[in-house]
Enzyme design. Sequence first.
Site, PDB file in Angstrom:
ATOM      1  N   GLY A  73     -40.896   8.819  40.765  1.00  0.00           N
ATOM      2  CA  GLY A  73     -41.289   7.736  39.841  1.00  0.00           C
ATOM      3  C   GLY A  73     -42.479   8.238  39.214  1.00  0.00           C
ATOM      4  O   GLY A  73     -43.228   9.064  39.691  1.00  0.00           O
ATOM      5  N   GLY A 112     -48.064   4.657  34.766  1.00  0.00           N
ATOM      6  CA  GLY A 112     -49.216   4.729  34.053  1.00  0.00           C
ATOM      7  C   GLY A 112     -50.540   5.313  34.665  1.00  0.00           C
ATOM      8  O   GLY A 112     -51.394   5.706  34.373  1.00  0.00           O
ATOM      9  N   PHE A 113     -50.427   5.003  35.897  1.00  0.00           N
ATOM     10  CA  PHE A 113     -51.610   5.365  37.009  1.00  0.00           C
ATOM     11  C   PHE A 113     -51.179   6.588  37.772  1.00  0.00           C
ATOM     12  O   PHE A 113     -52.192   7.143  38.190  1.00  0.00           O
ATOM     13  CB  PHE A 113     -51.734   4.158  37.877  1.00  0.00           C
ATOM     14  CG  PHE A 113     -52.138   2.876  37.195  1.00  0.00           C
ATOM     15  CD1 PHE A 113     -52.911   2.672  36.223  1.00  0.00           C
ATOM     16  CD2 PHE A 113     -51.155   1.699  37.290  1.00  0.00           C
ATOM     17  CE1 PHE A 113     -53.301   1.602  35.692  1.00  0.00           C
ATOM     18  CE2 PHE A 113     -51.351   0.632  36.838  1.00  0.00           C
ATOM     19  CZ  PHE A 113     -52.331   0.565  35.881  1.00  0.00           C
ATOM     20  N   GLY A 114     -50.018   7.156  37.739  1.00  0.00           N
ATOM     21  CA  GLY A 114     -49.971   8.261  38.620  1.00  0.00           C
ATOM     22  C   GLY A 114     -48.373   8.306  38.892  1.00  0.00           C
ATOM     23  O   GLY A 114     -47.475   7.901  38.186  1.00  0.00           O
ATOM     24  N   ILE A 115     -48.249   9.331  39.663  1.00  0.00           N
ATOM     25  CA  ILE A 115     -46.682   9.733  39.982  1.00  0.00           C
ATOM     26  C   ILE A 115     -46.361   9.398  41.567  1.00  0.00           C
ATOM     27  O   ILE A 115     -47.107   9.798  42.608  1.00  0.00           O
ATOM     28  CB  ILE A 115     -46.627  11.539  39.542  1.00  0.00           C
ATOM     29  CG1 ILE A 115     -46.978  11.543  38.206  1.00  0.00           C
ATOM     30  CG2 ILE A 115     -45.423  11.813  40.027  1.00  0.00           C
ATOM     31  CD1 ILE A 115     -47.092  13.093  37.600  1.00  0.00           C
ATOM     32  N   VAL A 116     -45.280   9.281  41.633  1.00  0.00           N
ATOM     33  CA  VAL A 116     -44.570   8.851  43.139  1.00  0.00           C
ATOM     34  C   VAL A 116     -43.760   9.983  43.308  1.00  0.00           C
ATOM     35  O   VAL A 116     -42.804  10.458  42.845  1.00  0.00           O
ATOM     36  CB  VAL A 116     -43.806   7.697  43.075  1.00  0.00           C
ATOM     37  CG1 VAL A 116     -43.688   7.453  44.768  1.00  0.00           C
ATOM     38  CG2 VAL A 116     -44.704   6.641  42.674  1.00  0.00           C
ATOM     39  N   ASP A 157     -48.391 -11.582  43.057  1.00  0.00           N
ATOM     40  CA  ASP A 157     -47.561 -10.699  42.102  1.00  0.00           C
ATOM     41  C   ASP A 157     -46.090 -10.424  42.572  1.00  0.00           C
ATOM     42  O   ASP A 157     -45.642  -9.268  42.681  1.00  0.00           O
ATOM     43  CB  ASP A 157     -48.287  -9.296  41.894  1.00  0.00           C
ATOM     44  CG  ASP A 157     -47.861  -8.918  40.282  1.00  0.00           C
ATOM     45  OD1 ASP A 157     -47.120  -9.441  39.551  1.00  0.00           O
ATOM     46  OD2 ASP A 157     -47.926  -7.702  40.066  1.00  0.00           O
TER      47      ASP A 157
END
Length: 834
Positions: free
Chosen positions: A533, A536-540, A652
Amino acid sequence: MSSMFLIILSCMLLLSNSGRTTTGAELGDTLGKGRNITDGERLVSAGGSFTLGFFSPASSSSSSTSRRYLGIWFSVSDDVVCWVANRDRPLTDTSGVLVITDAGSLLLLDGSGHVVWSSNTTTGGGASMAAQLLESGNLVVSDRGNGGAGAVVVWQSFDHPCDTLLPGMKIGKNLWTGAEWYLSSWRSSGDPSPGNYRYRTDTKGMPENVLWDGDGEVYRTGPWNGLWFSGIPEMGTYSDMFSYQLTVSPGEITFGYSANAGAPFSRLVVTGVGEVQRLVWEPSSRAWKNFFQGPRDLCDDYGKCGAFGLCDAGAASTSFCSCVEGFTPASPSPWKKMRDTSAGCRRDAALGCATDGFLAVRGVKLPDAHNATVDKRVTVEECRARCLANCSCVAYAPADIGGGGGGGAGSGCIIWADDLVDLRYVDGGQDLYVRLAKSELGKDGIRQRRPPAAVVIGASIASVVGVLLIILLVLLYVIRRRQRPRVSDDDAGVPAATAAVHARPNPALAAPSINLSSVKEATGNFSESNIIGRGGFGIVYQGKLPSGRKVAVKRLTQSLVTDKRKEDFIREVEMMSNTRHAYLVELLCYCQEGGEMILVYEYMENMSLDLYIFGEDRRLRASLNWVQRLDIIRGIAIGVEYLHNVKVIHRDLKPSNILLDDNWRPKVADFGTAKLFINDQTDPTLVLSAGYIAPEYAAQGNLTLKCDVYSFGVVLLEIISGKRNRTLPTFLRHTWESWKQHEIEDILDLGLIKPEPDLLLGLDRCIQIGLLCVQQSPDDRPTMNQVVSMLTKYSSQIAMPKNPMINSRCEPSVSQVVSDTEPASHDRPGPSLN
Ligand SMILES: *[C@@H]1O[C@H](CO)[C@@H](O)[C@H](O)[C@H]1NC(C)=O
Ligand SMILES: *[C@@H]1O[C@H](CO)[C@@H](O)[C@H](O)[C@H]1NC(C)=O
Ligand SMILES: *[C@@H]1O[C@H](CO)[C@@H](O)[C@H](O)[C@H]1NC(C)=O
Ligand SMILES: *[C@@H]1O[C@H](CO)[C@@H](O)[C@H](O)[C@H]1NC(C)=O
């Protein structure tokens, strides 16, 4: 009925709509020979629905209030003008008068007798020409001499649309005369003269409606597929109210719709800011409800991803655009760096013509079919053969999906011979077969596009991970690492039993930290091939600890770390390491080293719930059967109940935050925004996931546990229906109406096999619980404890939900009346909640 009308009227009076002052006389519905209509006088249609008269636009500036127009508006909503005669020639005072000539021409005269506007009627000339305002809102000029019946219409306002399409009107082309009917926007809300936007029916190729801004194409509905426009599958969900007509005959190619008996007022309007909206009047709230609005998102921008590009509104991480499989960006550098996707995509392997095959791209709005060749008489099989036999054919699709639903086989044939433009994914979209060289395809010559699972998961995980990573980084920086024995009660020795994990947690955190080198080892040094994955904030990444346990590793992009995200990150780590539960995703450890912020989670084999319930591929949807779905709903309820019991508001809840393990057990994830209910209730940071947010939180920021109950209710109904509340403005309303009328099957996801009768009862009950959870007033919603008890104990009573869409402006009188006069709302027992 009449008492309801009275109530509505009194409600109207109470609200004292500040609309135009209509003090003048009513002249019935007909303007006959020798009579005229002056400013202040009105025609009102026989049933009172429409009014014709003089007006000044409601929101015109003070300087223009003296501009007077002759128009037709909804009597219940006099600020909504649906037709204007003298659009671009306003009268400057109130001396205007409408007369009808012996020849049947309508003339609008100013104070000095000059013609400001004329209907230009040329035929006719009967003895008793008259203009009548019909209940449909159509102003019709005909010779009423012979009793009206069979009278020849010499002119009608429906043939001269302004910005509004009413039931009974149509847009498109008259092929005999070449005349075109289309909608054109007002220049602004205070100026009815034609603005830049036009909404037209494209009559070439496969008909569809297109919004134009001057000469530029802005938005397409997608070709007509026999049931609806390919890009607006939700049209099918309000076919109980409207019947759509796409007419293709030697005389005309037109689109129009009619209202079914008993349907409320409705209109399709092209606005001054370039939107097409379908609005429906809701009498109980006296408001227009927006049923559809196009363009609906970035992916609807015409040609957003260029030729052979494919837009996915759910893939923010890849700037929405990708290429159809078998194609790569034509100019990779601007595509990647500047998100400039306009150059589109290029074929990887040259076509071999006779040896080629087809790739099925599922669930799309079909590409621009203006230049396509259409044959309605052939089968889809013949269509495929025809495309294969003609080397210039690059794609085909069925022309008519008939009753077969979005993925069904259908019939007929659309053949594209040039670039595929303006292709996007859409919930409930159709299948397109794209020609590819043999080398790009599997052995059977036809290949399915890979389900976007990894990408979607990536996006949702990535955003979660992103937030988490940022929080971790902050934590790592802020919190001094202290050596302390890890307090681990339930873990199967995951971090503790592996040498890689160091037992030196932060005092605030129960989760242990882990070496960067161990993380690198686990993920193959952050190998590209382990990416599951991106956000916008990073990678998984997926990874494997030395113990053999699979984990999901979220690595925050350092440049994106802001204070806010650091806070969220810390909060999530706190929440997640202190709340352990079978239905909550477990944080195993975190890493802060060399500027990295990394979170390590238990790996959830089956990714997130939204992939399945909203899956474009039927097989994805079908992989969760009804029993599994009910189990998932129960699991989520229990997880959220646990959070509420420890005084945490998740804030959320949505399907992309529900992950599924290898046994399809749901686990609630993403605590980046969760709040401890007791000590910081006043935090003004709103978390807004459109479609899931409780109305009182959206409007006033009132955050309570009941906000989660609302989101849970939406998630529940989405799991059962396979539809998104966010993209379907009618979702809750449709669910409520169908449930009330015992039409449960109208609510259920069509991708699944029909449930057995007793399962149907369980689903019915479940929907009732969902409807209770989405009540407007928080007080009407149950607590999560009650929800769990209703979901798990079949003997427990369930209260009767109210219409979740009811707007409280006119209450209580109107809702009182509705339930007194409408048997429908009484045909279910309404035991109270105990
Ligand atoms: C409109 O009707 C009134 C009364 O019937 C008449 O006095 C007036 O002259 C008419 N005006 C026009 C422009 O025909
Ligand atoms: C009527 O005809 C005149 C002159 O041909 C033209 O300027 C005007 O736009 C026409 N009006 C309408 C409503 O078509
Ligand atoms: C259709 O054909 C015309 C003329 O060749 C071309 O200019 C236009 O771009 C084509 N439209 C699409 C959608 O391919
Ligand atoms: C092949 O398809 C193109 C475009 O649809 C069409 O113009 C052409 O006539 C077709 N050729 C044959 C041989 O059918």
